[in-house]
Design a protein around this motif. Structure first.
Motif, PDB file in Angstrom:
ATOM      1  N   ASN A 166       0.832  -1.193   0.000  1.00  0.00           N
ATOM      2  CA  ASN A 166       0.000   0.000   0.000  1.00  0.00           C
ATOM      3  C   ASN A 166       0.868   1.244   0.000  1.00  0.00           C
ATOM      4  OD1 ASN A 166      -0.134   1.413   2.916  1.00  0.00           O
ATOM      5  ND2 ASN A 166       0.210  -0.781   3.172  1.00  0.00           N
ATOM      6  N   ARG A 167       0.247   2.349  -0.332  1.00  0.00           N
ATOM      7  CA  ARG A 167       0.889   3.655  -0.247  1.00  0.00           C
ATOM      8  C   ARG A 167      -0.228   4.667  -0.068  1.00  0.00           C
ATOM      9  NH1 ARG A 167       1.754   1.804  -5.570  1.00  0.00           N
ATOM     10  NH2 ARG A 167       0.370   2.828  -7.050  1.00  0.00           N
ATOM     11  N   GLY A 168       0.130   5.821   0.432  1.00  0.00           N
ATOM     12  CA  GLY A 168      -0.921   6.804   0.623  1.00  0.00           C
ATOM     13  C   GLY A 168      -0.376   8.175   0.930  1.00  0.00           C
ATOM     14  N   ALA A 169      -1.293   9.118   0.965  1.00  0.00           N
ATOM     15  CA  ALA A 169      -0.943  10.505   1.242  1.00  0.00           C
ATOM     16  C   ALA A 169      -2.124  11.191   1.908  1.00  0.00           C
ATOM     17  CB  ALA A 169      -0.575  11.230  -0.044  1.00  0.00           C
ATOM     18  N   VAL A 170      -1.782  12.102   2.804  1.00  0.00           N
ATOM     19  CA  VAL A 170      -2.773  12.997   3.387  1.00  0.00           C
ATOM     20  C   VAL A 170      -2.350  14.393   2.949  1.00  0.00           C
ATOM     21  CG1 VAL A 170      -3.942  13.761   5.477  1.00  0.00           C
ATOM     22  CG2 VAL A 170      -2.932  11.479   5.389  1.00  0.00           C
ATOM     23  N   ARG A 171      -3.256  15.094   2.266  1.00  0.00           N
ATOM     24  CA  ARG A 171      -2.954  16.442   1.787  1.00  0.00           C
ATOM     25  C   ARG A 171      -3.845  17.435   2.523  1.00  0.00           C
ATOM     26  NH1 ARG A 171      -2.312  13.058  -2.529  1.00  0.00           N
ATOM     27  NH2 ARG A 171      -0.384  13.302  -3.712  1.00  0.00           N
ATOM     28  N   PHE A 172      -3.283  18.601   2.752  1.00  0.00           N
ATOM     29  CA  PHE A 172      -3.966  19.639   3.514  1.00  0.00           C
ATOM     30  C   PHE A 172      -4.056  20.905   2.660  1.00  0.00           C
ATOM     31  CE2 PHE A 172      -1.651  16.746   6.189  1.00  0.00           C
ATOM     32  CZ  PHE A 172      -2.565  16.405   7.168  1.00  0.00           C
ATOM     33  N   PHE A 173      -5.271  21.458   2.548  1.00  0.00           N
ATOM     34  CA  PHE A 173      -5.501  22.645   1.739  1.00  0.00           C
ATOM     35  C   PHE A 173      -6.176  23.698   2.627  1.00  0.00           C
ATOM     36  CE2 PHE A 173      -5.790  18.888  -0.948  1.00  0.00           C
ATOM     37  CZ  PHE A 173      -4.901  19.192  -1.969  1.00  0.00           C
ATOM     38  N   PRO A 174      -5.629  24.918   2.684  1.00  0.00           N
ATOM     39  CA  PRO A 174      -6.237  25.950   3.533  1.00  0.00           C
ATOM     40  C   PRO A 174      -7.607  26.372   3.010  1.00  0.00           C
ATOM     41  CG  PRO A 174      -4.437  26.874   2.221  1.00  0.00           C
ATOM     42  CD  PRO A 174      -4.460  25.394   1.957  1.00  0.00           C
ATOM     43  N   LYS A 175      -8.515  26.630   3.934  1.00  0.00           N
ATOM     44  CA  LYS A 175      -9.853  27.133   3.597  1.00  0.00           C
ATOM     45  C   LYS A 175     -10.129  28.336   4.494  1.00  0.00           C
ATOM     46  CE  LYS A 175     -12.289  24.586   1.036  1.00  0.00           C
ATOM     47  NZ  LYS A 175     -12.473  24.867  -0.380  1.00  0.00           N
ATOM     48  N   GLY A 176      -9.201  29.273   4.547  1.00  0.00           N
ATOM     49  CA  GLY A 176      -9.302  30.391   5.474  1.00  0.00           C
ATOM     50  C   GLY A 176      -8.369  30.139   6.644  1.00  0.00           C
ATOM     51  N   SER A 177      -8.405  31.021   7.624  1.00  0.00           N
ATOM     52  CA  SER A 177      -7.444  30.926   8.728  1.00  0.00           C
ATOM     53  C   SER A 177      -7.816  29.866   9.763  1.00  0.00           C
ATOM     54  CB  SER A 177      -7.309  32.280   9.419  1.00  0.00           C
ATOM     55  OG  SER A 177      -8.565  32.665   9.939  1.00  0.00           O
ATOM     56  N   SER A 178      -9.084  29.460   9.798  1.00  0.00           N
ATOM     57  CA  SER A 178      -9.482  28.534  10.866  1.00  0.00           C
ATOM     58  C   SER A 178     -10.070  27.223  10.367  1.00  0.00           C
ATOM     59  CB  SER A 178     -10.477  29.226  11.800  1.00  0.00           C
ATOM     60  OG  SER A 178     -11.642  29.570  11.071  1.00  0.00           O
ATOM     61  N   SER A 179      -9.911  26.912   9.082  1.00  0.00           N
ATOM     62  CA  SER A 179     -10.377  25.615   8.590  1.00  0.00           C
ATOM     63  C   SER A 179      -9.510  25.176   7.407  1.00  0.00           C
ATOM     64  CB  SER A 179     -11.856  25.661   8.197  1.00  0.00           C
ATOM     65  OG  SER A 179     -12.048  26.487   7.082  1.00  0.00           O
ATOM     66  N   CYS A 180      -9.614  23.899   7.107  1.00  0.00           N
ATOM     67  CA  CYS A 180      -8.826  23.348   6.006  1.00  0.00           C
ATOM     68  C   CYS A 180      -9.554  22.147   5.419  1.00  0.00           C
ATOM     69  CB  CYS A 180      -7.429  22.946   6.482  1.00  0.00           C
ATOM     70  SG  CYS A 180      -7.402  21.649   7.740  1.00  0.00           S
ATOM     71  N   LEU A 181      -9.141  21.777   4.220  1.00  0.00           N
ATOM     72  CA  LEU A 181      -9.638  20.579   3.575  1.00  0.00           C
ATOM     73  C   LEU A 181      -8.572  19.511   3.753  1.00  0.00           C
ATOM     74  CD1 LEU A 181     -11.875  19.351   1.678  1.00  0.00           C
ATOM     75  CD2 LEU A 181     -10.295  19.886  -0.192  1.00  0.00           C
ATOM     76  N   VAL A 182      -8.970  18.344   4.261  1.00  0.00           N
ATOM     77  CA  VAL A 182      -8.061  17.221   4.420  1.00  0.00           C
ATOM     78  C   VAL A 182      -8.471  16.163   3.402  1.00  0.00           C
ATOM     79  CG1 VAL A 182      -7.227  15.426   5.991  1.00  0.00           C
ATOM     80  CG2 VAL A 182      -7.744  17.710   6.881  1.00  0.00           C
ATOM     81  N   GLU A 183      -7.507  15.738   2.596  1.00  0.00           N
ATOM     82  CA  GLU A 183      -7.752  14.731   1.559  1.00  0.00           C
ATOM     83  C   GLU A 183      -6.842  13.537   1.823  1.00  0.00           C
ATOM     84  OE1 GLU A 183      -8.152  15.604  -2.900  1.00  0.00           O
ATOM     85  OE2 GLU A 183      -6.123  14.782  -2.683  1.00  0.00           O
ATOM     86  N   LEU A 184      -7.444  12.385   2.028  1.00  0.00           N
ATOM     87  CA  LEU A 184      -6.711  11.151   2.311  1.00  0.00           C
ATOM     88  C   LEU A 184      -6.862  10.216   1.115  1.00  0.00           C
ATOM     89  CD1 LEU A 184      -5.314   9.002   4.134  1.00  0.00           C
ATOM     90  CD2 LEU A 184      -7.586   8.525   5.089  1.00  0.00           C
ATOM     91  N   THR A 185      -5.727   9.789   0.555  1.00  0.00           N
ATOM     92  CA  THR A 185      -5.729   8.821  -0.534  1.00  0.00           C
ATOM     93  C   THR A 185      -4.921   7.611  -0.096  1.00  0.00           C
ATOM     94  OG1 THR A 185      -5.879  10.537  -2.216  1.00  0.00           O
ATOM     95  CG2 THR A 185      -5.096   8.380  -2.941  1.00  0.00           C
ATOM     96  N   VAL A 186      -5.533   6.446  -0.209  1.00  0.00           N
ATOM     97  CA  VAL A 186      -4.849   5.191   0.085  1.00  0.00           C
ATOM     98  C   VAL A 186      -4.893   4.347  -1.183  1.00  0.00           C
ATOM     99  CG1 VAL A 186      -4.867   3.090   1.481  1.00  0.00           C
ATOM    100  CG2 VAL A 186      -5.468   5.283   2.531  1.00  0.00           C
ATOM    101  N   SER A 187      -3.743   3.876  -1.611  1.00  0.00           N
ATOM    102  CA  SER A 187      -3.649   2.962  -2.757  1.00  0.00           C
ATOM    103  C   SER A 187      -3.179   1.629  -2.217  1.00  0.00           C
ATOM    104  CB  SER A 187      -2.646   3.487  -3.780  1.00  0.00           C
ATOM    105  OG  SER A 187      -3.025   4.773  -4.212  1.00  0.00           O
ATOM    106  N   TYR A 188      -3.785   0.552  -2.681  1.00  0.00           N
ATOM    107  CA  TYR A 188      -3.456  -0.758  -2.125  1.00  0.00           C
ATOM    108  C   TYR A 188      -3.577  -1.821  -3.200  1.00  0.00           C
ATOM    109  CZ  TYR A 188      -8.499  -0.901  -2.107  1.00  0.00           C
ATOM    110  OH  TYR A 188      -9.806  -0.847  -2.505  1.00  0.00           O
ATOM    111  N   GLU A 189      -2.821  -2.866  -3.003  1.00  0.00           N
ATOM    112  CA  GLU A 189      -2.928  -4.021  -3.862  1.00  0.00           C
ATOM    113  C   GLU A 189      -3.965  -4.933  -3.234  1.00  0.00           C
ATOM    114  OE1 GLU A 189       0.540  -6.021  -6.408  1.00  0.00           O
ATOM    115  OE2 GLU A 189       0.629  -6.502  -4.297  1.00  0.00           O
ATOM    116  N   VAL A 190      -4.946  -5.345  -3.996  1.00  0.00           N
ATOM    117  CA  VAL A 190      -6.018  -6.178  -3.455  1.00  0.00           C
ATOM    118  C   VAL A 190      -5.420  -7.533  -3.056  1.00  0.00           C
ATOM    119  CG1 VAL A 190      -8.236  -7.274  -3.915  1.00  0.00           C
ATOM    120  CG2 VAL A 190      -7.725  -5.021  -4.879  1.00  0.00           C
ATOM    121  N   PRO A 191      -5.476  -7.876  -1.761  1.00  0.00           N
ATOM    122  CA  PRO A 191      -4.942  -9.170  -1.334  1.00  0.00           C
ATOM    123  C   PRO A 191      -5.695 -10.329  -1.982  1.00  0.00           C
ATOM    124  CG  PRO A 191      -5.397  -7.746   0.562  1.00  0.00           C
ATOM    125  CD  PRO A 191      -6.007  -7.100  -0.646  1.00  0.00           C
ATOM    126  N   GLN A 192      -4.990 -11.387  -2.277  1.00  0.00           N
ATOM    127  CA  GLN A 192      -5.582 -12.569  -2.918  1.00  0.00           C
ATOM    128  C   GLN A 192      -6.829 -13.042  -2.167  1.00  0.00           C
ATOM    129  OE1 GLN A 192      -4.158 -13.712  -5.841  1.00  0.00           O
ATOM    130  NE2 GLN A 192      -6.056 -14.858  -6.035  1.00  0.00           N
TER     131      GLN A 192
END
Length: 151
Positions: free
Chosen positions: A89-115
């Motif tokens: 698997n691999r993944g990333a969490v990205r953070f994007f500002p939405k003003g001074s007191s909030s943000c957008l959090v984007e989580l992507t997980v990539s995985y190989e489907v286990p047998q």
């Protein structure tokens, strides 16, 4: 084996630095992603972490573990990893500002489907999306209550 990607995102009412610092503490991740039973940073190699997943789904007790390389984070923008052994698997969490007191959090997980799960691979995507989405909801509550150590 095929790789699948799963992305969830949510706007969170905390400053981007708070969300980033909460997620940067990898050992705390099981607090909001309860299907992860543990995440341990290796003492002698802090760029590596050992992850364990336990979950009951599709009538089976699923247990997987993996060793991940904690890739160099980009402060207040991105935290990412990739597995070196165990569950691919691999993944990333990205953070994007939405003003001074909030943000957008984007989580992507990539995985190989286990047998073991290939017969239910098509059901895995919405299932995982729901699981990760609920985890982000718990993360939002965790981040709102987060108090950095004041030393």
């Amino acid at each position: 084996m095929e790789w699948q990607d799963c992305t969830v995102k949510m706007e969170i009412d905390v400053p981007i630095s708070v969300a980033y610092n909460c997620y940067l503490d990898r050992e705390a991740i099981p607090r909001w992603m309860p299907f992860l039973s543990s995440v341990k940073i290796l003492e002698d190699k802090p760029d590596l972490s050992r992850w364990s997943l336990k979950y009951k789904a599709f009538g089976q007790d699923l247990e997987f573990s993996w060793l991940a390389r904690n890739m160099q984070p980009i402060p207040n923008q991105k935290i990412h990893w990739r597995s070196l052994e165990g569950l691919p698997n691999r993944g990333a969490v990205r953070f994007f500002p939405k003003g001074s007191s909030s943000c957008l959090v984007e989580l992507t997980v990539s995985y190989e489907v286990p047998q073991l799960l290939s017969p239910v691979a098509s059901a895995l995507q919405p299932f995982l999306q729901n699981l990760l989405g609920r985890g982000l909801e718990r993360f939002a509550n965790y981040a709102k209550a987060y108090q950095p150590d004041s030393a």
